[in-house]
Design a protein around this motif. Structure first.
Motif, PDB file in Angstrom:
ATOM      1  N   GLY A  38      15.303   7.241 -17.811  1.00  0.00           N
ATOM      2  CA  GLY A  38      14.983   7.608 -19.181  1.00  0.00           C
ATOM      3  C   GLY A  38      13.671   7.046 -19.710  1.00  0.00           C
ATOM      4  N   GLU A  39      12.960   6.270 -18.917  1.00  0.00           N
ATOM      5  CA  GLU A  39      11.700   5.665 -19.364  1.00  0.00           C
ATOM      6  C   GLU A  39      10.513   6.459 -18.833  1.00  0.00           C
ATOM      7  N   ASP A  40       9.364   6.349 -19.551  1.00  0.00           N
ATOM      8  CA  ASP A  40       8.168   7.049 -19.100  1.00  0.00           C
ATOM      9  C   ASP A  40       7.075   6.085 -18.628  1.00  0.00           C
ATOM     10  N   LYS A  41       7.426   4.807 -18.456  1.00  0.00           N
ATOM     11  CA  LYS A  41       6.481   3.822 -17.959  1.00  0.00           C
ATOM     12  C   LYS A  41       7.042   3.207 -16.676  1.00  0.00           C
ATOM     13  N   ALA A  42       6.232   3.255 -15.610  1.00  0.00           N
ATOM     14  CA  ALA A  42       6.668   2.716 -14.320  1.00  0.00           C
ATOM     15  C   ALA A  42       6.755   1.196 -14.368  1.00  0.00           C
ATOM     16  N   THR A  43       7.783   0.654 -13.753  1.00  0.00           N
ATOM     17  CA  THR A  43       7.918  -0.795 -13.638  1.00  0.00           C
ATOM     18  C   THR A  43       7.319  -1.292 -12.326  1.00  0.00           C
ATOM     19  N   SER A  44       7.048  -0.365 -11.404  1.00  0.00           N
ATOM     20  CA  SER A  44       6.511  -0.722 -10.103  1.00  0.00           C
ATOM     21  C   SER A  44       5.750   0.474  -9.545  1.00  0.00           C
ATOM     22  N   SER A  45       4.649   0.182  -8.863  1.00  0.00           N
ATOM     23  CA  SER A  45       3.878   1.220  -8.198  1.00  0.00           C
ATOM     24  C   SER A  45       3.191   0.587  -6.996  1.00  0.00           C
ATOM     25  N   GLY A  46       3.252   1.225  -5.852  1.00  0.00           N
ATOM     26  CA  GLY A  46       2.601   0.675  -4.671  1.00  0.00           C
ATOM     27  C   GLY A  46       3.016   1.411  -3.420  1.00  0.00           C
ATOM     28  N   LEU A  47       2.535   0.894  -2.297  1.00  0.00           N
ATOM     29  CA  LEU A  47       2.885   1.491  -1.018  1.00  0.00           C
ATOM     30  C   LEU A  47       4.380   1.358  -0.772  1.00  0.00           C
ATOM     31  N   CYS A  48       4.921   2.352  -0.098  1.00  0.00           N
ATOM     32  CA  CYS A  48       6.319   2.323   0.301  1.00  0.00           C
ATOM     33  C   CYS A  48       6.436   3.066   1.625  1.00  0.00           C
ATOM     34  N   THR A  49       7.573   2.945   2.239  1.00  0.00           N
ATOM     35  CA  THR A  49       7.854   3.671   3.468  1.00  0.00           C
ATOM     36  C   THR A  49       8.991   4.636   3.183  1.00  0.00           C
ATOM     37  N   PHE A  50       8.758   5.896   3.528  1.00  0.00           N
ATOM     38  CA  PHE A  50       9.752   6.945   3.316  1.00  0.00           C
ATOM     39  C   PHE A  50      10.199   7.450   4.685  1.00  0.00           C
ATOM     40  N   PHE A 110       5.001   9.884  -3.546  1.00  0.00           N
ATOM     41  CA  PHE A 110       3.808  10.717  -3.385  1.00  0.00           C
ATOM     42  C   PHE A 110       3.322  10.599  -1.943  1.00  0.00           C
ATOM     43  N   TRP A 111       3.084  11.746  -1.291  1.00  0.00           N
ATOM     44  CA  TRP A 111       2.659  11.730   0.110  1.00  0.00           C
ATOM     45  C   TRP A 111       1.276  11.101   0.263  1.00  0.00           C
ATOM     46  N   ASP A 112       0.401  11.236  -0.724  1.00  0.00           N
ATOM     47  CA  ASP A 112      -0.920  10.607  -0.682  1.00  0.00           C
ATOM     48  C   ASP A 112      -0.771   9.186  -1.226  1.00  0.00           C
ATOM     49  N   PRO A 113      -0.969   8.164  -0.397  1.00  0.00           N
ATOM     50  CA  PRO A 113      -0.753   6.784  -0.855  1.00  0.00           C
ATOM     51  C   PRO A 113      -1.869   6.227  -1.726  1.00  0.00           C
ATOM     52  N   ALA A 114      -2.920   7.011  -2.020  1.00  0.00           N
ATOM     53  CA  ALA A 114      -4.021   6.522  -2.856  1.00  0.00           C
ATOM     54  C   ALA A 114      -3.473   6.130  -4.221  1.00  0.00           C
ATOM     55  N   PRO A 115      -3.945   5.110  -4.827  1.00  0.00           N
ATOM     56  CA  PRO A 115      -5.106   4.286  -4.473  1.00  0.00           C
ATOM     57  C   PRO A 115      -4.755   3.129  -3.546  1.00  0.00           C
ATOM     58  N   TYR A 116      -3.532   3.082  -3.025  1.00  0.00           N
ATOM     59  CA  TYR A 116      -3.095   1.942  -2.227  1.00  0.00           C
ATOM     60  C   TYR A 116      -3.340   2.116  -0.746  1.00  0.00           C
ATOM     61  N   GLY A 117      -3.702   3.295  -0.307  1.00  0.00           N
ATOM     62  CA  GLY A 117      -3.857   3.592   1.124  1.00  0.00           C
ATOM     63  C   GLY A 117      -4.892   2.738   1.815  1.00  0.00           C
ATOM     64  N   LYS A 118      -5.982   2.414   1.145  1.00  0.00           N
ATOM     65  CA  LYS A 118      -7.031   1.599   1.773  1.00  0.00           C
ATOM     66  C   LYS A 118      -6.576   0.176   2.001  1.00  0.00           C
ATOM     67  N   GLU A 119      -5.678  -0.327   1.165  1.00  0.00           N
ATOM     68  CA  GLU A 119      -5.157  -1.689   1.335  1.00  0.00           C
ATOM     69  C   GLU A 119      -4.370  -1.797   2.637  1.00  0.00           C
ATOM     70  N   ALA A 120      -3.688  -0.714   2.995  1.00  0.00           N
ATOM     71  CA  ALA A 120      -2.832  -0.747   4.176  1.00  0.00           C
ATOM     72  C   ALA A 120      -3.644  -0.846   5.463  1.00  0.00           C
ATOM     73  N   SER A 121      -4.874  -0.344   5.450  1.00  0.00           N
ATOM     74  CA  SER A 121      -5.664  -0.337   6.689  1.00  0.00           C
ATOM     75  C   SER A 121      -6.439  -1.627   6.883  1.00  0.00           C
ATOM     76  N   LYS A 122      -6.418  -2.533   5.908  1.00  0.00           N
ATOM     77  CA  LYS A 122      -7.156  -3.802   6.031  1.00  0.00           C
ATOM     78  C   LYS A 122      -6.377  -4.819   6.838  1.00  0.00           C
TER      79      LYS A 122
END
Length: 122
Positions: A38-50, A110-122
């Motif tokens: 019921g909320e419209d503000k995310a409590t967490s956002s980042g890379l995940c594994t699906f 989201f299938w596109d991990p941006a903006p977090y995708g570059k962090e994963a390759s470091k």
């Protein structure tokens, strides 16, 4: 002459083993945004594994939380969470990802991990 039927049966058995590879899970790195129900503000956002295999869904969030969903075989896009509570899946426009609506939260995958995708390759 008796060897021919035995050889044919053996080859047929071997071919059936080769033709049926084991079912493997489809696993991708994605971006997940988690919203309380019921909320419209995310409590967490980042890379995940699906992961998805034979209809079962697993989502591993960056904080370590793991969501396991079992398909409700009688209803398309319907699942049960680990406690047996109902959940449902929605497909995002342009197949950008999926939303899983659980009892206490919604998880946007989201299938596109941006903006977090570059962090994963470091």
């Amino acid at each position: 002459m008796r060897r021919l039927p035995i050889l044919a049966a053996s080859l047929l058995s071997l071919a059936s083993l080769v033709a049926a590879p084991p079912a493997l899970a489809d696993t991708v790195q994605a971006r997940c945004d988690v919203f309380p129900a019921g909320e419209d503000k995310a409590t967490s956002s980042g890379l995940c594994t699906f992961s998805q295999r034979q209809g079962f869904v697993s989502i591993q969030l960056k904080g370590g939380q793991r969501i396991e969903l079992k398909p409700n075989e009688s209803t398309p896009n319907a699942y049960f969470d680990g406690r047996g509570e109902p959940a449902r899946r929605e497909i995002l426009d342009a197949n950008r990802g999926q939303v899983y609506r659980l009892e206490n939260q919604s998880i946007f995958v989201f299938w596109d991990p941006a903006p977090y995708g570059k962090e994963a390759s470091k």
